[in-house]
Each structure stands twice: as C-alpha cells, then as structure tokens.
Design a protein around this motif. Structure first.
Motif, PDB file in Angstrom:
ATOM      1  N   ILE A  37       0.759  -1.139  -0.126  1.00 56.49           N
ATOM      2  CA  ILE A  37      -0.241  -0.048   0.032  1.00 56.49           C
ATOM      3  C   ILE A  37       0.766   1.054   0.096  1.00 56.49           C
ATOM      4  CG2 ILE A  37      -1.706  -0.993   0.898  1.00 56.49           C
ATOM      5  CD1 ILE A  37      -1.077   0.521   3.761  1.00 56.49           C
ATOM      6  N   SER A  38       0.221   2.433  -0.321  1.00 58.05           N
ATOM      7  CA  SER A  38       1.139   3.549  -0.345  1.00 58.05           C
ATOM      8  C   SER A  38       0.949   4.286   0.885  1.00 58.05           C
ATOM      9  CB  SER A  38       0.462   4.361  -1.579  1.00 58.05           C
ATOM     10  OG  SER A  38      -1.027   4.969  -1.234  1.00 58.05           O
ATOM     11  N   VAL A  39       1.921   5.455   0.951  1.00 58.03           N
ATOM     12  CA  VAL A  39       2.016   6.106   2.344  1.00 58.03           C
ATOM     13  C   VAL A  39       0.351   6.802   2.274  1.00 58.03           C
ATOM     14  CG1 VAL A  39       2.575   8.208   3.253  1.00 58.03           C
ATOM     15  CG2 VAL A  39       4.400   6.530   2.272  1.00 58.03           C
ATOM     16  N   SER A  40      -0.130   7.645   1.342  1.00 61.67           N
ATOM     17  CA  SER A  40      -1.397   8.194   1.394  1.00 61.67           C
ATOM     18  C   SER A  40      -2.499   7.087   1.755  1.00 61.67           C
ATOM     19  CB  SER A  40      -1.653   8.638  -0.090  1.00 61.67           C
ATOM     20  OG  SER A  40      -2.772   9.490   0.001  1.00 61.67           O
ATOM     21  N   HIS A  41      -2.278   5.925   1.081  1.00 69.39           N
ATOM     22  CA  HIS A  41      -3.422   4.620   1.532  1.00 69.39           C
ATOM     23  C   HIS A  41      -3.407   4.541   2.946  1.00 69.39           C
ATOM     24  CE1 HIS A  41      -5.506   0.887   0.252  1.00 69.39           C
ATOM     25  NE2 HIS A  41      -5.622   1.130   1.611  1.00 69.39           N
ATOM     26  N   MET A  42      -2.332   4.452   3.359  1.00 64.08           N
ATOM     27  CA  MET A  42      -2.102   4.072   5.011  1.00 64.08           C
ATOM     28  C   MET A  42      -2.738   5.403   5.736  1.00 64.08           C
ATOM     29  SD  MET A  42       1.111   2.992   7.367  1.00 64.08           S
ATOM     30  CE  MET A  42       1.489   4.785   7.468  1.00 64.08           C
ATOM     31  N   GLN A  43      -2.327   6.396   5.367  1.00 62.35           N
ATOM     32  CA  GLN A  43      -2.618   7.773   6.100  1.00 62.35           C
ATOM     33  C   GLN A  43      -4.397   7.651   6.279  1.00 62.35           C
ATOM     34  OE1 GLN A  43      -0.355  10.594   3.776  1.00 62.35           O
ATOM     35  NE2 GLN A  43       0.802  10.970   6.054  1.00 62.35           N
ATOM     36  N   HIS A  44      -4.815   7.595   4.968  1.00 55.80           N
ATOM     37  CA  HIS A  44      -6.351   7.696   4.954  1.00 55.80           C
ATOM     38  C   HIS A  44      -7.011   6.723   5.678  1.00 55.80           C
ATOM     39  CE1 HIS A  44      -5.501  10.622   1.750  1.00 55.80           C
ATOM     40  NE2 HIS A  44      -6.344  11.469   2.293  1.00 55.80           N
ATOM     41  N   ALA A  45      -6.414   5.633   5.588  1.00 58.68           N
ATOM     42  CA  ALA A  45      -6.953   4.230   6.502  1.00 58.68           C
ATOM     43  C   ALA A  45      -6.845   4.396   7.913  1.00 58.68           C
ATOM     44  CB  ALA A  45      -6.313   3.155   6.206  1.00 58.68           C
ATOM     45  N   ASN A 106      12.003  11.347   7.987  1.00 61.21           N
ATOM     46  CA  ASN A 106      11.550  10.123   7.754  1.00 61.21           C
ATOM     47  C   ASN A 106      10.427   9.820   8.835  1.00 61.21           C
ATOM     48  OD1 ASN A 106      11.057   7.307   7.047  1.00 61.21           O
ATOM     49  ND2 ASN A 106      13.231   6.842   7.224  1.00 61.21           N
ATOM     50  N   VAL A 107       9.412  10.697   8.566  1.00 55.11           N
ATOM     51  CA  VAL A 107       8.143  10.541   9.566  1.00 55.11           C
ATOM     52  C   VAL A 107       6.949  10.750   8.695  1.00 55.11           C
ATOM     53  CG1 VAL A 107       6.957  11.531  11.363  1.00 55.11           C
ATOM     54  CG2 VAL A 107       9.437  11.346  11.673  1.00 55.11           C
ATOM     55  N   ILE A 108       6.129   9.792   8.859  1.00 57.29           N
ATOM     56  CA  ILE A 108       4.696  10.108   8.481  1.00 57.29           C
ATOM     57  C   ILE A 108       3.779  10.285   9.459  1.00 57.29           C
ATOM     58  CG2 ILE A 108       2.820   8.694   7.151  1.00 57.29           C
ATOM     59  CD1 ILE A 108       5.112   6.672   6.246  1.00 57.29           C
ATOM     60  N   SER A 109       3.190  11.561   9.236  1.00 55.29           N
ATOM     61  CA  SER A 109       1.979  11.882  10.439  1.00 55.29           C
ATOM     62  C   SER A 109       0.617  12.164   9.762  1.00 55.29           C
ATOM     63  CB  SER A 109       2.914  13.075  11.062  1.00 55.29           C
ATOM     64  OG  SER A 109       2.574  14.278  10.145  1.00 55.29           O
ATOM     65  N   VAL A 110      -0.270  11.659  10.958  1.00 52.81           N
ATOM     66  CA  VAL A 110      -1.656  12.015  10.641  1.00 52.81           C
ATOM     67  C   VAL A 110      -2.194  12.685  11.825  1.00 52.81           C
ATOM     68  CG1 VAL A 110      -3.761  11.197   9.946  1.00 52.81           C
ATOM     69  CG2 VAL A 110      -1.831   9.720   9.277  1.00 52.81           C
ATOM     70  N   GLN A 111      -2.842  13.820  12.114  1.00 56.47           N
ATOM     71  CA  GLN A 111      -3.019  14.291  13.057  1.00 56.47           C
ATOM     72  C   GLN A 111      -4.715  15.050  13.006  1.00 56.47           C
ATOM     73  OE1 GLN A 111       0.107  17.212  13.001  1.00 56.47           O
ATOM     74  NE2 GLN A 111       0.805  16.510  14.811  1.00 56.47           N
ATOM     75  N   SER A 112      -5.448  15.063  14.025  1.00 56.06           N
ATOM     76  CA  SER A 112      -6.851  15.321  13.647  1.00 56.06           C
ATOM     77  C   SER A 112      -7.244  16.264  15.239  1.00 56.06           C
ATOM     78  CB  SER A 112      -7.737  14.305  13.630  1.00 56.06           C
ATOM     79  OG  SER A 112      -9.015  14.663  13.347  1.00 56.06           O
TER      80      SER A 112
END
Length: 243
Positions: A37-45, A106-112
C-alpha cells in the motif's frame, strides 16, 4: 517549557494501553513496509480507524476525559520495530500553547483535532541546502476545528507549526510513523528521527523561505507562547497549492 514531543530523538519505551488500536493499525503498517500500500493509502486508512474509534463513545470519551483531566498526553500505542517505530496518542495543549515550527526526517504523520481549536501553518519543503538550511514554501495557514486534519509525510507538507487558541485547551489525535520511508529529502540524512526545530522566516530566496535549524531551546525561546500571526508570510513569497 520544552514539551517532550520536541525531544523525540531519544529512544522511547513501548506502551500498549489499547490493544484494539494496535490490532486495527498494525496490519496497515506491515503492508506499508511490504510496499503493498502507499503512504497516502495508509494515512487515510488510519483516519478512518480514528473515526471508528471516535464513534464508540464508551471507548473514546473516557480516553479523551483522562487526557483533558490530567492535562497530559495519552498514549494509545507506541512500539519500536528496530530503527522504526509508531506512536498513536492524544496530544494535550494548554490554552495558547505553541508547538514551534519544525520538520521531520523520515516521519509519516496524521493528526486530527478532537477537542478545542488549533491554529496551524504548514509548509512544503522545496530544497535541501545543507544540514542546517532548507528552502520551504507555505501551503496553508488556518484555524483547525474539531475533525480538521493535518496530513504530512516525507514529500508532503513536512514543515508545520501549530498552537492552541488562547481561549481554551485543545487535544489532537496524533499518529507518527517513523523510519519506514526510503526516499528521503534531507542530505546528509540525520541520525535522529526526532523533530528538527526551525526558524522558517530567515529570508526570502527567489520566492521561497529560507528555514534554518534551531536548537530546541532556541525555538521555544523565539516562538513559544507567541501567536503564529506574529510572523506574517512576506508578500513576495510564492505559496504552494494544497495537494
């Protein structure tokens, strides 16, 4: 006050307060590592999983109340995978508390935002000049309300700067995935996966902002507890379109 979030270069112990969070997110993390899966796919999941947990008031409300009552971060899940790790947490911000401008290696972040309101400014990294200087362009400067999101990775809006509004505290759901990307922006690549604090407004070069590395102490001295609006974007700076 220097928040622990700005000292994320140190190795942190594993924590598992909520196995259901790990069970829902770990398979996606492994699929990312396997490049299925892509980075974007994982973030949205991950965001969809967050909304599912939020809809379960019996689970969610008690965690949010604990974070708000204790006025400290709440860790759902943190795990080290040997040079790679993930932290899923609630970040507590006092009224007016600032997280100074910073970027990541080297960080993937998702915040809400889950409580209160947060003013956030995001930038896109344009060019790595050397170990201490990068060129950036602003992408967004906005007030975030409940359920508004900040999504970033190595090549998307990696510089950010945010603060709770002065009227009340705020809480953000925060997911940081560190060490899983291979195509990296910074050269030479830093040893640390922690935050890299910045002064994002040193000068303007050909429509971009020169951002210069600061120590954690310097960043909090300059930007801590001060409104982001104190540093307006110069008129000659070229903004990047939001992706």
């Amino acid at each position: 006050m220097v928040k622990i979030n700005s000292r994320m270069s140190e190795k942190r112990r594993d924590i598992l307060n909520d196995a259901r969070v790990r069970e829902s997110m770990h398979p996606l993390l492994m699929r990312l590592e396997q490049s299925t899966i892509s980075v974007s796919h994982m973030q949205h999941a991950f965001l969809e999983i967050l909304r599912t947990h939020q809809s379960d008031s019996g689970f969610w409300d008690s965690r949010l109340k604990l974070c708000s009552d204790k006025k400290e971060d709440y860790i759902f899940w943190r795990e080290d995978f040997g040079g790679k790790d993930i932290t899923v947490s609630l970040l507590y911000l006092e009224p007016g508390e600032v997280h100074p401008p910073h970027h990541h290696n080297n960080v993937i972040s998702v915040q809400s935002v889950v409580s209160g309101q947060i003013w956030a400014r995001e930038y896109q990294r344009i060019k790595c000049m050397d170990a201490d200087n990068i060129l950036i362009s602003p992408v967004q400067d906005r007030l975030l309300k409940k359920d508004d999101e900040i999504v970033a990775h190595e090549w998307l809006n990696n510089v950010h700067w945010f603060a709770a509004t002065k009227d009340k505290p705020a809480v953000m759901w925060n997911c940081n995935v560190r060490g899983f990307e291979t195509d990296l922006f910074l050269q030479p690549v830093p040893n640390s996966l922690g935050r890299i604090l910045l002064d994002p407004h040193v000068k303007v070069i050909n429509g971009s902002l020169l951002a210069q590395r600061l120590t954690v102490e310097e960043a909090y001295e300059k930007f801590g507890n001060k409104p982001i609006a104190n540093w307006p974007i110069p008129d000659e700076v070229i903004w990047m379109d939001k992706v």
